[in-house]
Design an enzyme around this catalytic site. Structure first.
Site, PDB file in Angstrom:
ATOM      1  CG  HIS A 171      16.328   3.149  -2.332  1.00  0.00           C
ATOM      2  ND1 HIS A 171      15.740   2.111  -1.678  1.00  0.00           N
ATOM      3  CD2 HIS A 171      17.642   2.864  -2.398  1.00  0.00           C
ATOM      4  CE1 HIS A 171      16.666   1.235  -1.346  1.00  0.00           C
ATOM      5  NE2 HIS A 171      17.832   1.666  -1.777  1.00  0.00           N
ATOM      6  CB  CYS A 195       8.020  -9.892 -13.793  1.00  0.00           C
ATOM      7  SG  CYS A 195       9.631 -10.317 -14.459  1.00  0.00           S
TER       8      CYS A 195
HETATM    9  C1  PEP Z   1      13.833  -6.668 -14.549  1.00  0.00           C
HETATM   10  O1  PEP Z   1      15.005  -6.557 -14.917  1.00  0.00           O
HETATM   11  O2  PEP Z   1      12.866  -6.031 -15.051  1.00  0.00           O
HETATM   12  C2  PEP Z   1      13.487  -7.585 -13.441  1.00  0.00           C
HETATM   13  C3  PEP Z   1      12.237  -7.842 -13.127  1.00  0.00           C
HETATM   14  O3  PEP Z   1      14.521  -8.090 -12.719  1.00  0.00           O
HETATM   15  P1  PEP Z   1      15.335  -7.225 -11.622  1.00  0.00           P
HETATM   16  O4  PEP Z   1      14.643  -5.897 -11.486  1.00  0.00           O
HETATM   17  O5  PEP Z   1      15.325  -8.033 -10.377  1.00  0.00           O
HETATM   18  O6  PEP Z   1      16.669  -7.150 -12.264  1.00  0.00           O
END
Ligand code: PEP
Ligand code: MG
Length: 555
Positions: free
Chosen positions: A188, A485
């Site tokens: 966070h 991502c």
């Molecule tokens: C990840 O795992 O890098 C991702 C983008 O998905 P989340 O953070 O929502 O699990």
């Protein structure tokens, strides 16, 4: 304490902050427990209700004065202080004779135990519960409200870890840097600091020993926390960082390296409002729309129509631009009430993400119907991707269903198995997107939410970068896009390394987009490749950062 001593941690938000150390006020003392006589119990219950409501109202007022994620975090914490289950449990304990302070503490313990056993995101909310307990106890006993003081001069906030409500209320004009002993790149603290643009370093050993009032310089790009630095040098570093920031803030895209290689710089979004805000900034599109975050509070599965309305809002925010919709990533850190997960000892390795749909494809099929409906209404051609995919047949299972609805299918690379066999996955889908948060967790066998394991879950780990490289090579061979991502894409230096590894798009929190795009615009593809080689060859994340920076600064 020695002067000019430097501590080192994990850098999470670049920039430089210089100021005196301030710390959150400690938790209030608990007075001795007393049995409340029966006749006084209704008054004691009323005293508790008033205290809880006062705390909730203060948090709501701070939420109203903030925006974006900060406002949401504060509102969610206020919601906990008004949670009917929690209030009823305290009331029951008071009715049985406990005083308001101890009834609150015991009820919070009970809920914290429940949240912890649920794991993941729910376990993260234990910090919020303790925060609520401390605020209510302070209110009941007339002690100062715990949490971050409002400093009267620009200061550096130093803590063990920060409660979400503390970080969410921060004023970046007064808190110019953050350094915490615990916390990881996806904590966070990191997420809010990134949104507010406050230079931040987490997992800094020894930072807890810094006395209040000592001057420190926090460098959120290198992870250094310099104690009592030379004042002139510190002033210069701050001015320089401010100038760099001014250049960064002017970046409007599109993303490309200095020598013209196109790299899409996209935003991660979770709803229509966030998508519109991102579209109004420099983001070229949305590289990750986390659909499950729209339904965290939903008791029942939203109808196709309800889902389509939400998805259409996001698609409409980016007319003619790329939007990658991730299907529900339920389970583990993001449980959904309607997605029916079994009780598991180890939910991060259990039935989550696409695995839920393998036995019961209904939820996935209805979601894909809703995405197709939203696409039809907005004239968009969204890409869709499945989370937590481990085998080629899972990828095919998903791709068949997406293509049947005219959607462009892809999968996330979050499990090392998918990275290792990326070539075979890319034979059945049109693109992949690397989720470095989970890929780091599963590669390093380290819980991404564990505050003590930040060095292991750091996406600069050479093993994680090696899997990114394998995936990107497969993409190049297949002529198909490979995005990133996870939070890694929000780190401007790492973004250059990822491009050097062969990644074709980056998707990050909207607030990080200009810094990432701007950093990319200053380096050539060849320099990115050399930086990537240096980071891959490094022994650990800190050495990787130093080596990559040396290549890129000298390029
Ligand atoms: C990840 O795992 O890098 C991702 C983008 O998905 P989340 O953070 O929502 O699990
Ligand atoms: Mg993930």
């Amino acid at each position: 304490m020695d002067s000019a001593r430097t501590l080192h941690g994990t850098p999470v938000v670049p920039g430089v902050g210089y100021g005196r150390v301030v710390r959150p006020a400690p938790a209030p003392d608990l007075p001795a427990a007393q049995e409340v006589p029966e006749a006084e119990r209704p008054a004691e219950a009323a005293r508790f209700s008033a205290a809880a409501e006062a705390v909730a109202a203060r948090l709501s007022a701070r939420s109203a004065a903030s925006s974006g994620v900060s406002a949401e975090v504060l509102q969610a914490t206020a919601g906990l202080a008004r949670d009917r289950g929690l209030l009823a449990t305290v009331a029951e304990r008071i009715a049985a004779g406990a005083d308001a302070v101890h009834a609150t503490a015991a009820a919070v313990d009970q809920f914290a135990g429940m949240f912890r056993s649920m794991g993941g995101l729910m376990a993260e909310r234990v910090t919020d519960l303790h925060d609520i307990r401390d605020r209510v106890v302070a209110e009941l006993t007339g002690q100062p409200e715990p949490g971050v003081p409002v400093p009267d001069e620009p200061s550096v906030l130093v803590a063990d870890d920060l409660a979400p409500a503390d970080t969410a209320g921060l004023d970046p004009a007064l808190v110019v840097g953050i350094a915490t002993r615990l916390g990881g790149p996806t904590s966070h603290t990191a997420i809010i600091a990134r949104q507010l643009g406050i230079p931040c370093v987490v997992a800094v050993p020894g930072v807890d020993e810094l006395p209040v009032g000592v001057l420190v310089l926090v460098d959120g790009a290198t992870g250094a926390v310099e104690v009592e630095p030379d004042a002139a040098a510190a002033g210069k570093a701050v001015r320089q960082a401010r100038e760099e920031r001014a250049v960064t803030d002017r970046w409007t895209g599109p993303g490309r390296t200095a020598d013209g290689t196109r790299v899409e710089v996209l935003a991660n979004v979770q709803d229509g409002a966030g998508a519109r805000a991102a579209a109004g900034g420099a983001a070229e599109g949305a590289g990750l729309f986390r659909t499950e975050l729209c339904f965290l509070g939903a008791e029942a599965e939203p109808t196709v129509e309800q889902q389509a309305a939400i998805y259409a809002e996001v698609l409409a925010a980016f007319p003619g631009r790329k939007v990658v919709v991730r299907t529900l990533d339920a389970g583990s850190d993001k449980p959904l009430a309607f997605a029916g997960m079994p009780d598991e000892a180890n939910p991060a390795l259990g039935v989550r993400g696409l695995r839920i749909a393998l036995d019961d494809p209904g939820i996935l099929e209805r979601q894909l119907d809703a995405i197709a409906l939203a696409a039809e209404r907005t004239g968009a051609t969204p890409w869709v991707m499945a989370p937590m995919v481990a085998t080629v047949s899972e990828a095919r299972f998903f791709a068949d269903r997406a293509r049947a609805r005219g959607l462009v299918p892809g999968v996330m690379v979050e499990v090392p198995a998918a990275a290792l066999l990326a070539e075979r996955f890319l034979a059945v889908v049109d693109f992949v997107s690397i989720g470095t948060n989970d890929l780091s967790q599963y590669t390093m066998a380290a819980d991404r939410l564990s505050p003590g394991l930040a060095v292991l879950t750091d996406p600069w780990q050479p093993a994680v970068l090696a899997l990114v490289a394998t995936t990107a090579r497969a993409g190049l061979a297949a002529g198909k896009p490979v995005g990133v991502c996870g939070e890694a894409a929000a780190d401007p230096l790492l973004a250059c390394v990822l491009v050097g590894l062969g990644v074709t798009s980056l998707s990050a929190a909207a607030a990080a987009v200009p810094a990432v795009g701007s950093a990319l615009g200053t380096v050539s593809l060849d320099a990115c490749r050399r930086a990537a080689e240096a980071a891959l060859a490094a022994e650990d994340p800190a050495a990787g950062r130093t080596a990559a920076r040396a290549v890129l600064d000298g390029s």
